[in-house]
Design an enzyme around this catalytic site. Structure first.
Site, short mmCIF file in Angstrom:
data_model
loop_
_atom_site.label_atom_id
_atom_site.label_comp_id
_atom_site.label_asym_id
_atom_site.label_seq_id
_atom_site.Cartn_x
_atom_site.Cartn_y
_atom_site.Cartn_z
N CYS A 79 56.64 -31.12 6.43
CA CYS A 79 57.91 -30.44 6.21
C CYS A 79 58.80 -30.52 7.45
CB CYS A 79 57.68 -29.00 5.75
SG CYS A 79 59.10 -28.30 4.87
N HIS A 167 53.76 -29.55 1.22
CA HIS A 167 52.70 -28.83 1.95
C HIS A 167 51.33 -29.14 1.35
CE1 HIS A 167 55.21 -26.23 4.53
NE2 HIS A 167 56.09 -26.35 3.55
N GLU A 169 48.52 -28.20 2.46
CA GLU A 169 47.56 -27.13 2.78
C GLU A 169 47.50 -26.03 1.73
OE1 GLU A 169 51.40 -25.98 5.01
OE2 GLU A 169 50.38 -27.78 4.28
N SER A 221 30.50 -2.46 17.56
CA SER A 221 31.19 -1.57 16.63
C SER A 221 30.40 -1.35 15.35
CB SER A 221 32.56 -2.14 16.27
OG SER A 221 32.41 -3.32 15.50
N GLY A 222 29.40 -2.18 15.12
CA GLY A 222 28.70 -2.14 13.85
C GLY A 222 29.27 -3.10 12.84
N GLY A 223 30.39 -3.74 13.19
CA GLY A 223 31.03 -4.68 12.30
C GLY A 223 30.51 -6.09 12.46
N VAL A 224 31.05 -7.00 11.65
CA VAL A 224 30.59 -8.39 11.63
C VAL A 224 30.86 -9.09 12.95
CG1 VAL A 224 30.86 -10.62 10.50
CG2 VAL A 224 30.92 -8.53 9.13
N ASP A 225 32.08 -8.97 13.47
CA ASP A 225 32.48 -9.73 14.65
C ASP A 225 31.63 -9.40 15.87
OD1 ASP A 225 34.46 -10.67 12.97
OD2 ASP A 225 35.98 -9.29 13.73
N SER A 226 31.49 -8.11 16.16
CA SER A 226 30.73 -7.74 17.35
C SER A 226 29.24 -8.02 17.16
CB SER A 226 30.96 -6.27 17.71
OG SER A 226 30.44 -5.40 16.72
N SER A 227 28.73 -7.91 15.94
CA SER A 227 27.31 -8.18 15.68
C SER A 227 26.99 -9.65 15.89
CB SER A 227 26.94 -7.75 14.26
OG SER A 227 27.17 -6.38 14.07
#
Length: 509
Positions: A79, A167, A169, A221-227
């Site tokens: 584009c 586009h 994508e 934190s108990g979340g996905v990212d930090s785990s």
């Protein structure tokens, strides 16, 4: 060295989708602002120029310096990117006589072009542009046209440079992924070897080189990212990692004890810290969302600094920053257009004397989950909904107090538990309850009430960059609303948020 593709961002709403589609092809790619991309090394096999809300004829239009790229790596302009290259080389770009937006078909297609190898004539594409390329430079040739756009795609003779007006994508371009595959695989020659397992192997090796035998602390934190961050670091540095889980007073109901228990079987060295008073004191009297985020961030830094001094000889602070955090915190047009700040992005105060490592900073959320699976992390943890770093502090709209947090914790517990029990939790990417700075009149029994309003939110998404609201069953919403009003003292009205991102964000603050 990992093969990669650079994506130069001109401010398009679709830029992140380009990255996602290329990564789905198992080819690594990175997004950079059009004016801040690195000098390509031997690992860079190609470059994609994104779309843009600008016209190439605007006085403030983005103007990249492509001299360091041309003749060195293949380039695909999408584009605006296609219009810019044609315009910059002496072609003519002007407002389209008929603005083409939506589905179109490639009625004319040069299938001998490497870009369109295997693409069907008449293939559906998605257009979204106000300008058209009216005249191409002399060494450009048309390789695709639609009924309304004669120059829907072009190739530069003697160079591996391509431009497409549509586009590839987006979902509505039915063979868009094939077109991108032709570019990254055949034209750029990228190896399709970027997988969760390969990421784990490379990330662990890089962490070992980066961290050596230094001690590292990580805020869990108990979340996905930090785990996932914790398990990567655990593989890399083992006992030199200490995980800190902070009770900031902004967690979900009983979250502190539940999270500590969940990590017992993972072999991680986790230390719990009660800092509720510090955080709530710092938030007293603050209503502005940005100021709240910054106050929470400062408190986290103080806690980690204190714990680092207690542990002694700590050199690094690890963070679970992911790619959407980076993208939303760095605008193509400068800080004035930043959506929001993230307290885990951008480094630390000098007084902390700790260096930062962010193993996940180039991954989207779904990629983090796949990496977690490759690390053997339990599915129940990987399936948890995202939870913001500032916690319930940004779900209490307005001033945060212990009393308001307590109300929201009860509401949130009823809502999330209800989703789980109804089998709806897995159909939702993120659910949130928000306590509004609004009170409304109600009637309970024979008494008039004047209490708080809470909003429930549930969205579907892949990585948080865009999101749609979930059409939860009316019966479920009715039951949860009744349970909240009957059981949570101080709430007499429940509303449901039916806005998508964009234009709204997932969180209210």
């Amino acid at each position: 060295m990992q093969d990669k593709v650079l994506i130069l961002d001109f401010g398009s709403q679709y830029t992140q989708l380009i990255a996602r589609k290329i990564r789905e092809l198992h080819v690594y790619c990175e997004i950079y602002p059009f004016n801040k991309f690195p000098m390509p090394d031997t690992s860079v096999k190609g470059v994609v120029l994104s779309g843009s809300p600008f016209s190439v004829r605007d006085s403030g239009a983005p103007v990249p310096d492509l001299d360091m790229l041309r003749g060195k790596v293949p380039i695909l302009g999408i584009c605006y990117g296609a219009q810019f290259m044609a315009f910059n080389d002496g072609g003519e770009v002007a407002p389209a006589t008929t603005r083409e937006y939506g589905r179109a078909r490639l009625d004319t297609l040069d299938v001998s072009s490497d870009l369109f190898s295997g693409v069907s004539e008449g293939s559906q594409v998605w257009m979204s542009h106000g300008d058209s390329i009216l005249k191409l430079p002399g060494n450009y040739s048309i390789i695709g046209s639609t009924a309304d756009v004669p120059v829907a795609a072009y190739q530069v003779e003697g160079e591996k440079i391509y431009g497409i007006q549509f586009h590839p994508e987006v979902y509505h371009t039915t063979e868009g992924k094939l077109i991108l595959k032709n570019f990254v695989d055949d034209i750029c020659g990228c190896r399709a070897d970027w997988t969760p397992a390969s990421f784990v192997e490379e990330a662990v090796e890089m962490l070992r080189l980066e961290l050596g035998h230094d001690r590292v602390i990580l805020g869990l934190s108990g979340g996905v990212d930090s785990s996932v961050t914790a398990m990567l670091l655990h593989r890399a540095v083992g006992k030199n990692l200490t995980c800190i889980f902070v009770d900031n007073g902004l967690l979900r109901k009983d979250e502190f004890s539940k999270v500590l228990a969940s990590y017992e079987h993972m072999g991680l060295n986790v230390k719990g810290v009660d800092a509720k008073k510090m955080f709530l004191d710092a938030l007293a009297g603050i209503e502005d969302p940005e100021q709240k985020r910054k106050a929470i961030g400062r408190c986290f830094i103080e806690v980690f600094d204190e714990q680092a001094n207690i542990l002694r000889d700590v050199k690094w602070l690890a963070q679970g920053t992911i790619y959407p955090d980076i993208i939303e915190s760095v605008s193509v047009n400068g800080p004035s257009a930043t959506i929001k700040s993230h307290h885990n992005v951008g480094g630390l105060p000098e007084v902390m004397n700790l260096k930062v490592t962010e193993p996940l900073k180039l991954l989207f959320k779904d990629e983090v989950r796949r990496v977690g699976s490759a690390l053997g992390i339990d599915k129940s943890l990987l399936g948890r909904h995202p939870f913001p770093g500032p916690g319930l502090g940004i779900r209490v709209v307005g001033e945060v107090t212990a009393a308001r947090i307590a109300i929201l914790q009860e509401v949130d517990d009823i809502y999330v538990r209800g989703l789980v029990e109804s089998g709806l939790y897995g159909e939702v990417w993120q659910a949130a309850a928000i306590l509004l700075p609004v009170r409304s009149v109600g009637v309970m029994g024979d008494e008039r009430t004047y209490d708080n309003v809470v909003a429930l939110r549930a969205v579907t998404s892949t990585d948080g960059m865009t999101a749609d609201w979930v059409h939860l069953p009316y019966e479920f919403l009715s039951r949860i609303s009744n349970e909240i009003i009957n059981r949570v003292h101080g709430v007499n009205r429940v509303v449901y948020d039916i806005s998508s991102k964009p234009p709204a964000t997932i969180e209210w603050e």
